[in-house]
Design an enzyme around this catalytic site. Structure first.
Site, short mmCIF file in Angstrom:
data_model
loop_
_atom_site.label_atom_id
_atom_site.label_comp_id
_atom_site.label_asym_id
_atom_site.label_seq_id
_atom_site.Cartn_x
_atom_site.Cartn_y
_atom_site.Cartn_z
CD GLN A 35 37.74 15.57 95.22
OE1 GLN A 35 37.00 14.36 95.28
NE2 GLN A 35 38.04 16.30 96.13
CB VAL A 44 34.13 19.37 86.11
CG1 VAL A 44 34.41 17.80 86.40
CG2 VAL A 44 32.87 19.67 86.52
CG HIS A 75 36.56 13.83 89.77
ND1 HIS A 75 36.01 14.11 91.00
CD2 HIS A 75 37.65 12.79 89.83
CE1 HIS A 75 36.52 13.22 91.72
NE2 HIS A 75 37.26 12.35 91.25
CB CYS A 85 32.29 11.90 67.54
SG CYS A 85 34.33 12.16 67.35
CD GLU A 136 30.27 21.45 107.00
OE1 GLU A 136 29.50 22.20 107.48
OE2 GLU A 136 29.78 20.84 105.94
C1 BV8 Z 1 36.96 5.08 90.91
C2 BV8 Z 1 31.73 13.83 88.04
C3 BV8 Z 1 37.89 2.82 90.37
C4 BV8 Z 1 31.90 15.10 87.51
C5 BV8 Z 1 32.24 13.00 90.02
C6 BV8 Z 1 31.07 1.03 93.99
C7 BV8 Z 1 31.20 0.98 92.61
C8 BV8 Z 1 32.23 1.63 91.65
C9 BV8 Z 1 32.85 2.64 92.56
C10 BV8 Z 1 32.68 2.82 94.03
C11 BV8 Z 1 31.71 2.06 94.60
N1 BV8 Z 1 32.07 2.24 95.86
C12 BV8 Z 1 32.88 3.39 95.96
C13 BV8 Z 1 33.15 3.51 94.77
C14 BV8 Z 1 34.30 4.49 94.49
C15 BV8 Z 1 33.66 5.84 93.91
C16 BV8 Z 1 33.14 6.35 95.36
O1 BV8 Z 1 34.11 7.27 95.85
N2 BV8 Z 1 31.79 6.39 95.70
C17 BV8 Z 1 31.58 7.23 97.05
C18 BV8 Z 1 30.11 8.06 96.86
C19 BV8 Z 1 31.37 6.31 97.98
N3 BV8 Z 1 34.54 6.54 93.23
C20 BV8 Z 1 34.54 6.44 91.81
O2 BV8 Z 1 33.59 5.71 91.27
C21 BV8 Z 1 35.98 6.69 91.15
N4 BV8 Z 1 36.28 6.28 90.39
O3 BV8 Z 1 37.02 4.62 91.93
O4 BV8 Z 1 37.48 4.09 89.88
C22 BV8 Z 1 38.07 2.06 89.05
C23 BV8 Z 1 39.24 1.38 89.21
C24 BV8 Z 1 39.58 0.52 88.04
C25 BV8 Z 1 38.59 0.70 86.96
C26 BV8 Z 1 37.54 1.40 86.80
C27 BV8 Z 1 37.51 2.20 88.00
C28 BV8 Z 1 35.38 8.21 90.39
C29 BV8 Z 1 34.85 9.48 91.10
C30 BV8 Z 1 34.52 10.47 90.49
C31 BV8 Z 1 32.94 10.61 90.18
N5 BV8 Z 1 32.63 11.97 89.85
N6 BV8 Z 1 31.86 13.93 89.67
C32 BV8 Z 1 31.00 16.11 88.02
O5 BV8 Z 1 29.94 15.95 87.87
O6 BV8 Z 1 31.48 16.96 88.88
S1 BV8 Z 1 32.54 13.12 92.08
C33 BV8 Z 1 31.74 14.46 92.65
O7 BV8 Z 1 32.03 14.53 94.14
C34 BV8 Z 1 32.30 15.69 92.09
O8 BV8 Z 1 33.34 15.41 91.06
C35 BV8 Z 1 33.03 16.33 93.35
O9 BV8 Z 1 34.54 16.70 93.00
C36 BV8 Z 1 33.49 15.03 94.08
C37 BV8 Z 1 33.79 15.12 95.65
O10 BV8 Z 1 32.78 16.15 96.07
P1 BV8 Z 1 33.61 17.37 96.97
O11 BV8 Z 1 34.17 17.93 95.85
O12 BV8 Z 1 34.15 17.03 98.11
O13 BV8 Z 1 32.31 18.31 96.95
P2 BV8 Z 1 31.09 18.00 98.13
O14 BV8 Z 1 29.81 18.95 97.76
O15 BV8 Z 1 31.13 16.53 98.78
O16 BV8 Z 1 31.99 18.74 99.44
C38 BV8 Z 1 32.06 20.16 99.48
C39 BV8 Z 1 32.83 20.38 100.79
O17 BV8 Z 1 33.33 22.04 100.56
C40 BV8 Z 1 32.04 20.27 102.06
O18 BV8 Z 1 32.91 19.63 103.00
C41 BV8 Z 1 32.02 21.91 102.46
O19 BV8 Z 1 31.91 21.99 103.89
C42 BV8 Z 1 33.06 22.48 101.97
N7 BV8 Z 1 32.53 23.94 101.69
C43 BV8 Z 1 31.30 24.52 101.16
N8 BV8 Z 1 31.54 25.67 100.85
C44 BV8 Z 1 32.67 26.00 101.26
C45 BV8 Z 1 33.41 25.04 101.75
N9 BV8 Z 1 34.69 25.01 101.87
C46 BV8 Z 1 35.49 26.16 102.17
N10 BV8 Z 1 34.81 27.30 101.78
C47 BV8 Z 1 33.41 27.33 101.34
N11 BV8 Z 1 32.87 28.42 101.17
#
Ligand code: BV8
Length: 225
Positions: free
Chosen positions: A88, A90, A106, A133, A200
């Protein structure tokens, strides 16, 4: 021939100094998602969005892969053709750590995309709003990353891998963003053993058969070796 599918999130790059999204001082606590990671936010204020990604591109440019990235590259080398890494993230730390064929669902900070003609190319270090572009000259250049509401890349490929998985591991992801957060269920339905390796428990921890908690750079090498 086993099929091992790995999903990674921001947590695997945390120890390389790149911010996560939902931890206490995460990116989403400083920048509202709807302002910097949606097409609507980009249309409203392209300068804010370009600045957000320029900052992350500059940070990612100096980040180094950590032991977790390198452990995954070793896993691939020890199981030729069997390990698919879907990220996920970038950033390019998986590649810098030696991984091959990484699927960036992503998108990638280092790539640029033209909203008008869909041309893609290597992004400049700093992308200014209105950059023309190189293919069609339209001033509609954006980072080649997938925003909320946009379709992630190469999903058909990913779901085909999940359908054949013998082992699925999620590393460093909070399990809050779909479709990535649903991959574990796809893999489990295909009969895969599922493992969560995270700092976690994630939001989807109950979907995993096995869990290992701790910093990725210490638990990953043990798990791989
Ligand atoms: C889609 C951009 C369908 C790039 C990101 C209403 C309207 C539209 C869509 C939706 C909606 N409701 C729900 C959705 C779906 C939506 C979604 O899931 N929303 C969520 C918030 C509810 N998803 C989408 O929109 C996706 N597209 O569904 O398309 C579709 C179908 C047909 C036609 C068209 C579309 C697109 C999702 C992508 C969004 N872009 N980023 C960027 O800026 O990076 S998402 C963003 O969150 C990042 O990309 C990241 O990758 C992603 C996930 O986060 P995590 O990687 O998990 O990071 P996070 O901080 O959350 O967690 C870190 C973890 O690491 C923690 O657990 C922590 O404990 C742990 N950690 C920390 N330190 C350590 C560690 N672990 C180990 N060691 C350590 N040291």
């Amino acid at each position: 021939m086993d099929k091992i599918v790995i999903l990674t999130g921001a947590g695997i790059s945390a120890e390389s100094g790149l911010g996560t999204f939902r931890d206490k001082d995460g990116l989403w606590t400083r920048y509202p998602i709807e302002d910097v990671a949606t097409p609507e936010g980009f249309a409203r204020n392209p300068a804010l969005v370009q600045d957000f990604y320029n900052q992350r591109r500059a940070q990612a440019a100096t980040a180094q892969p950590n032991a977790a990235h390198r452990a995954l590259a070793r896993l691939q080398a020890e199981h030729p053709g069997e390990v698919v890494i879907v990220t996920q993230n970038v950033d390019a730390l998986h590649e810098a750590g030696g991984a091959k064929g990484v699927i960036h669902m992503h998108g990638e900070l280092a790539r640029a995309l033209c909203n008008a003609c869909a041309h893609r190319w290597d992004a400049p270090e700093v992308m200014a709003p209105g950059t023309p572009c190189p293919a069609c000259a339209a001033p509609t250049v954006r980072p080649d990353v997938v925003w909320f509401g946009e379709m992630p890349y190469r999903m058909d490929e990913v779901f085909a891998h999940l359908g054949q998985a013998d082992l699925f591991a999620a590393i460093g992801t909070s399990g809050n963003v779909y479709p990535a957060a649903g991959f574990v269920q796809e893999a489990a339905m295909a009969g895969a053993h599922t493992v969560e390796l995270n700092l976690e428990p994630s939001s989807t921890v109950s979907d995993f058969a096995e869990t290992r908690f701790g910093p990725a750079s210490s638990i990953m090498p043990d798990w791989v070796d």
